[in-house]
Design a protein around this motif. Structure first.
Motif, PDB file in Angstrom:
ATOM      1  N   ILE A 306     -10.507 -17.000  13.087  1.00 62.36           N
ATOM      2  CA  ILE A 306     -10.080 -16.004  12.099  1.00 62.36           C
ATOM      3  C   ILE A 306      -8.889 -15.208  12.620  1.00 62.36           C
ATOM      4  O   ILE A 306      -7.922 -14.949  11.885  1.00 62.36           O
ATOM      5  N   ILE A 310      -5.103 -14.921  10.992  1.00 61.38           N
ATOM      6  CA  ILE A 310      -4.344 -13.686  10.762  1.00 61.38           C
ATOM      7  C   ILE A 310      -2.948 -13.802  11.365  1.00 61.38           C
ATOM      8  O   ILE A 310      -1.934 -13.476  10.731  1.00 61.38           O
ATOM      9  N   ARG A 327      -4.089 -10.762   2.121  1.00 64.04           N
ATOM     10  CA  ARG A 327      -4.741 -11.883   2.808  1.00 64.04           C
ATOM     11  C   ARG A 327      -5.201 -11.470   4.205  1.00 64.04           C
ATOM     12  O   ARG A 327      -6.314 -11.792   4.621  1.00 64.04           O
ATOM     13  N   LEU A 331      -9.030 -11.314   5.683  1.00 61.90           N
ATOM     14  CA  LEU A 331      -9.433 -12.005   6.909  1.00 61.90           C
ATOM     15  C   LEU A 331     -10.100 -11.040   7.884  1.00 61.90           C
ATOM     16  O   LEU A 331     -11.061 -11.400   8.575  1.00 61.90           O
ATOM     17  N   ARG A 334     -13.613 -10.639   6.949  1.00 59.81           N
ATOM     18  CA  ARG A 334     -14.424 -11.758   7.437  1.00 59.81           C
ATOM     19  C   ARG A 334     -14.669 -11.646   8.933  1.00 59.81           C
ATOM     20  O   ARG A 334     -15.757 -11.955   9.421  1.00 59.81           O
TER      21      ARG A 334
END
Length: 421
Positions: A306, A310, A327, A331, A334
């Motif tokens: 992840i 990024i 976005r 991320l 998450r």
């Protein structure tokens, strides 16, 4: 032929492999390291040709060194009365096979290892050096010494410690592994995930120290960052089916792609928004993107994948103004599922600034004060948000607090510049 030069090349080519093979067979990282050192000392004495005497480099230097290191290990055990039981076990074992193939001790990711056993030996050595019974500092030092082959002097210089202090740290780490009876092997499947996380954490800490030094006069230590990337490439070669290994390698390569633009000619830190993106290394960005594309279909997401995603969003933006902050914030949401830490929440707040404005971002930052008061970037981010909101007095105080906490010279210079505005 330059015998001394050949010995140095043989050391760089073979030392890590021989240490790994010995450590597995002996079950003792310290004894393996000592025996390899003894073998190279003997090579230095015997490979030098003298007038009227036989000598010189043998036809198979790696095999000679492996056999000699094994003999040195047996000799050491024989001299230790407490080692009789271990000696009996070794009597039935075959000496480690010579390692005629391969490149340097820290190979590139596409290098072929001689056999599956050889690869398992090296993996076992890496996992032993990163055993959870050791402190993080000891894990890092031992990995750099035993796996990467750095000298004690090189490690102490990299981490601004005295050589005697680093030697003591290494000695304590070796002693701890010996006393706990740490097995030099790949962990069982039920422990592999936890143990792999330890290894990846060590690699990333080494990289971060190289990427932006925590102290000292040098803002970055490129040699440490290169060692971390090389070690991750090696791990990827040995464990190609682990998505988090792919994720960490992609993350580091994406950071490395910006290395040429992070400092100006005066050694001053250049913020991401001000970097010349035409100088970013597009080949590294492409490699990292391909690594991520291979990890995603494995359907085992993790924090390194992840974080790499990024970094990839930043790399995809041709201008800072083109960054897809929505976005990035998604991320980070998450990532918080895997690591619900205040530092991740702080990073998410930076994205919130560009999505919902500085007031919304500050509302996310302020509750983190209790956890992050000793973290320089908390105060630096807070100062930027307060400045944007027109609260210059509080912003100045936040910048001063960040400056108190910052040790990196380039970071300090940037904060001084901000205070002068």
């Amino acid at each position: 032929m330059d015998d001394a030069g050949e010995l140095e090349r043989a050391y760089r080519r073979e030392a890590t492999r021989i240490r790994a093979a010995l450590a597995v067979r002996l079950g003792d990282v310290a004894l393996a390291e000592e025996s390899v050192q003894d073998a190279f000392i003997e090579a230095l004495e015997h490979w030098q040709k003298k007038e009227g005497e036989a000598g010189g480099v043998p036809p198979n230097p790696g095999g000679w060194l492996a056999t000699t290191a094994w003999r040195k290990a047996v000799d050491r055990i024989r001299r230790e009365r407490a080692g009789q039981e271990k000696l009996a076990l070794l009597a039935a074992a075959m000496p480690p096979s010579p390692v005629p193939r391969g490149g340097p001790g820290m190979p590139a990711g596409d290098e072929s290892w001689g056999s599956r056993d050889e690869a398992d030996d090296l993996l076992g050595l890496i996992f032993a050096c990163c055993h959870p019974s050791l402190s993080r500092d000891s894990q890092i030092a031992l990995t750099l010494r035993v796996v990467c082959g750095l000298t004690t002097a090189e490690i102490s210089a990299a981490f601004l410690a005295s050589e005697p202090a680093m030697a003591q740290r290494l000695s304590r780490a070796r002693k701890a592994l010996r006393e706990t009876g740490t097995a030099v092997r790949v962990p069982d499947p039920d422990q592999l995930g936890m143990r792999l996380a330890e290894v990846l954490a060590v690699i990333y800490l080494v990289f971060n120290e190289g990427y932006l030094a925590s102290a000292g006069r040098t803002p970055a230590r490129r040699d440490l960052a290169a060692q971390a990337v090389a070690l991750n490439r090696l791990l990827h070669t040995l464990m190609p089916g682990e998505p988090e290994v792919l994720g960490l390698l992609a993350l580091m390569l994406l950071h490395e792609s910006r290395a040429a633009t992070r400092f100006d000619g005066w050694g001053r830190l250049v913020r991401l928004a001000d970097q010349d993106r035409s100088l970013w290394d597009r080949a590294l960005i492409g490699e990292a993107t391909r690594l991520l594309a291979r990890a995603m279909p494995m359907h085992r997401p993790g924090p390194y994948q992840i974080q790499a995603a990024i970094a990839a969003v930043h790399a995809a933006a041709r201008r800072y103004a083109d960054t897809d902050w929505r976005r990035i914030r998604a991320l980070y949401d998450r990532l918080l599922l895997f690591e619900p830490s205040p530092v991740i929440r702080l990073n998410r707040a930076v994205a919130t600034r560009f999505v919902a404005g500085p007031q919304a971002a500050l509302a996310e930052v302020e509750p983190l004060a209790g956890d992050l008061d000793g973290y320089r970037l908390f105060h630096a981010v807070r100062a930027e948000l307060l400045t944007e909101l027109g609260n210059h007095e509080q912003a100045s105080a936040a910048n001063e607090r960040a400056l108190e906490l910052a040790a990196n010279p380039a970071e300090r210079e940037l904060l001084v510049r901000r205070l002068a505005l």
